[in-house]
Design a protein around this motif. Sequence first.
Motif, short mmCIF file in Angstrom:
data_model
loop_
_atom_site.label_atom_id
_atom_site.label_comp_id
_atom_site.label_asym_id
_atom_site.label_seq_id
_atom_site.Cartn_x
_atom_site.Cartn_y
_atom_site.Cartn_z
N VAL A 81 -9.14 6.36 -10.49
CA VAL A 81 -9.85 7.33 -11.34
C VAL A 81 -9.79 6.92 -12.80
CG1 VAL A 81 -9.98 9.74 -12.06
CG2 VAL A 81 -9.33 9.18 -9.70
N SER A 82 -8.61 6.60 -13.28
CA SER A 82 -8.42 6.29 -14.69
C SER A 82 -9.11 4.98 -15.05
CB SER A 82 -6.92 6.19 -15.00
OG SER A 82 -6.73 5.76 -16.33
N LYS A 286 -5.62 6.38 3.06
CA LYS A 286 -4.77 7.44 2.52
C LYS A 286 -4.06 6.99 1.25
CE LYS A 286 -3.85 10.06 6.74
NZ LYS A 286 -2.81 10.59 7.67
N LEU A 287 -3.63 5.74 1.20
CA LEU A 287 -3.01 5.24 -0.02
C LEU A 287 -3.98 5.28 -1.19
CD1 LEU A 287 -1.01 2.13 1.29
CD2 LEU A 287 -0.06 4.27 0.43
N ALA A 288 -5.25 5.01 -0.92
CA ALA A 288 -6.23 4.95 -2.00
C ALA A 288 -6.70 6.32 -2.44
CB ALA A 288 -7.42 4.09 -1.56
N PHE A 289 -7.00 7.21 -1.49
CA PHE A 289 -7.67 8.47 -1.83
C PHE A 289 -6.75 9.68 -1.76
CE2 PHE A 289 -10.96 5.59 -0.18
CZ PHE A 289 -11.82 5.56 -1.27
N GLN A 290 -5.64 9.58 -1.08
CA GLN A 290 -4.72 10.71 -1.00
C GLN A 290 -3.54 10.56 -1.96
OE1 GLN A 290 -3.54 11.67 2.98
NE2 GLN A 290 -1.98 13.15 2.36
N PHE A 291 -3.03 9.34 -2.08
CA PHE A 291 -1.90 9.10 -2.98
C PHE A 291 -2.31 8.39 -4.26
CE2 PHE A 291 -0.22 9.13 1.39
CZ PHE A 291 0.69 10.18 1.29
N ASN A 292 -3.60 8.13 -4.43
CA ASN A 292 -4.14 7.51 -5.65
C ASN A 292 -3.45 6.19 -5.99
OD1 ASN A 292 -5.95 9.64 -6.06
ND2 ASN A 292 -4.43 10.83 -7.20
N LYS A 293 -3.21 5.37 -4.98
CA LYS A 293 -2.65 4.04 -5.18
C LYS A 293 -3.68 3.01 -4.77
CE LYS A 293 2.20 5.35 -4.54
NZ LYS A 293 3.46 5.07 -3.79
N SER A 298 -5.68 -1.82 -2.19
CA SER A 298 -6.44 -3.07 -2.25
C SER A 298 -5.62 -4.24 -1.75
CB SER A 298 -6.90 -3.32 -3.69
OG SER A 298 -7.73 -2.27 -4.15
N ALA A 299 -4.32 -4.25 -2.06
CA ALA A 299 -3.45 -5.30 -1.53
C ALA A 299 -3.37 -5.23 -0.01
CB ALA A 299 -2.06 -5.18 -2.15
N CYS A 300 -3.32 -4.01 0.53
CA CYS A 300 -3.33 -3.86 2.00
C CYS A 300 -4.62 -4.41 2.59
CB CYS A 300 -3.16 -2.39 2.36
SG CYS A 300 -1.54 -1.68 1.96
N ALA A 301 -5.74 -4.13 1.94
CA ALA A 301 -7.03 -4.61 2.44
C ALA A 301 -7.10 -6.13 2.40
CB ALA A 301 -8.16 -3.99 1.63
N VAL A 302 -6.57 -6.73 1.33
CA VAL A 302 -6.57 -8.19 1.24
C VAL A 302 -5.71 -8.80 2.34
CG1 VAL A 302 -5.89 -10.14 -0.21
CG2 VAL A 302 -7.08 -8.20 -1.23
N VAL A 303 -4.54 -8.21 2.57
CA VAL A 303 -3.65 -8.71 3.63
C VAL A 303 -4.31 -8.59 5.00
CG1 VAL A 303 -1.48 -8.30 4.82
CG2 VAL A 303 -1.55 -8.32 2.33
N LEU A 304 -4.99 -7.47 5.25
CA LEU A 304 -5.68 -7.29 6.53
C LEU A 304 -6.78 -8.33 6.69
CD1 LEU A 304 -6.18 -5.68 9.12
CD2 LEU A 304 -7.67 -4.17 7.79
N LEU A 305 -7.53 -8.61 5.63
CA LEU A 305 -8.58 -9.62 5.69
C LEU A 305 -7.99 -10.99 6.01
CD1 LEU A 305 -11.51 -10.54 5.25
CD2 LEU A 305 -11.00 -10.72 2.81
N LEU A 306 -6.87 -11.33 5.38
CA LEU A 306 -6.24 -12.62 5.63
C LEU A 306 -5.71 -12.70 7.06
CD1 LEU A 306 -4.31 -13.17 2.27
CD2 LEU A 306 -6.48 -14.20 2.99
N ILE A 307 -5.17 -11.59 7.58
CA ILE A 307 -4.67 -11.59 8.95
C ILE A 307 -5.80 -11.82 9.95
CG2 ILE A 307 -3.65 -10.13 10.75
CD1 ILE A 307 -1.93 -8.86 8.60
#
Length: 327
Positions: A81-82, A286-293, A298-307
């Motif tokens: 958001v910020s 949930k990390l992105a939209f519920q906990f605002n992280k 994004s790091a989780c998404a990159v790791v999933l893509l690499l896996i």
Amino acid sequence: MTHSTRTAPPPDPLTGPHTAGRRPGHRPVDRRSRPRSWRDHPLRRVTPWLFLLVPLALLVTFTYVPVGNMIYYSFTDWDGVSPDRSFVGGDNYEELFTRPELFRVFAVSLYYLAASVVQIAAALYFATVLSFDLRLRNLFKGILFFPYLINGVAIGFVFLYFFQDGGTLDSVLSLLGIGSDHAWLGDPRSANTALAGVSVWRFTGLNFVLFLGAIQSIPGELYEAAQIDGATRRQQFRHLIAPGIRPVLSLSVILAISGSLSVFEIPFIMTGGATGTQTFVIQTVKLAFQFNKTGLASACAVVLLLIILAVTWVQRRLVPDEKVDLA
């Protein structure tokens, strides 16, 4: 006896002797002034790229640019958001790999991986049976492919009522004399099994169409020769169909593995990730939209893509595509 001789008319001083005998009004054609062919036009080499300009622009805009932004966000502490995005380096990846509960959700993918085996086996069986001349085979083809055409949200809500307490499944079991008070979506094991079963029902049609197209691409003369030689259906499948659909089967395995690792739609709609059904993608959302992280997500998404890329590479190395010669 006198002989009369005819003399040629004098050449026209305006045209010269090389134009003698031509029709009046005829103009000589200068080969240098002839219009050039399209093959010689300099724009001919550019034309294919002009046709590809719009698709490439859409591909870059909606695929590569978001991926680049995702990689950039994974090195920041952005909350989504910020406007402030502080660069934190590899802190998000360090947090991701030092918290085992973030990777523990991959155990749920084992249910979908097992379901994908059933899905591929069922699709291959129906594609093989319906590739032969059977009555009402077009009707059965439509029945098998129809679930894949339904929206995933609608499927989630339909099966949510199907598995709820006193729902369709309990009613059918009671008619069969099998009483059950089990909460199908309330227990982690039964919930994940039920959700994996829904994915089998939905995506079998996709694999069915892929296998059916591959089987029908095999020349019909080979089937006729096999029948003349007295080959049974099982022998035709083993020596003719199975080698012919090997590339499509390899593609289906890759799609099954990547799909089991990135399951989102059905469990998110039916359970929201509760009762032990949370997948890695649901956790990332949930990390992105519920906990605002957003940075950590994004790091989780990159790791999933690499896996997924690593699993695909390993699968391609273990089972490389080979040219199949059925003749």
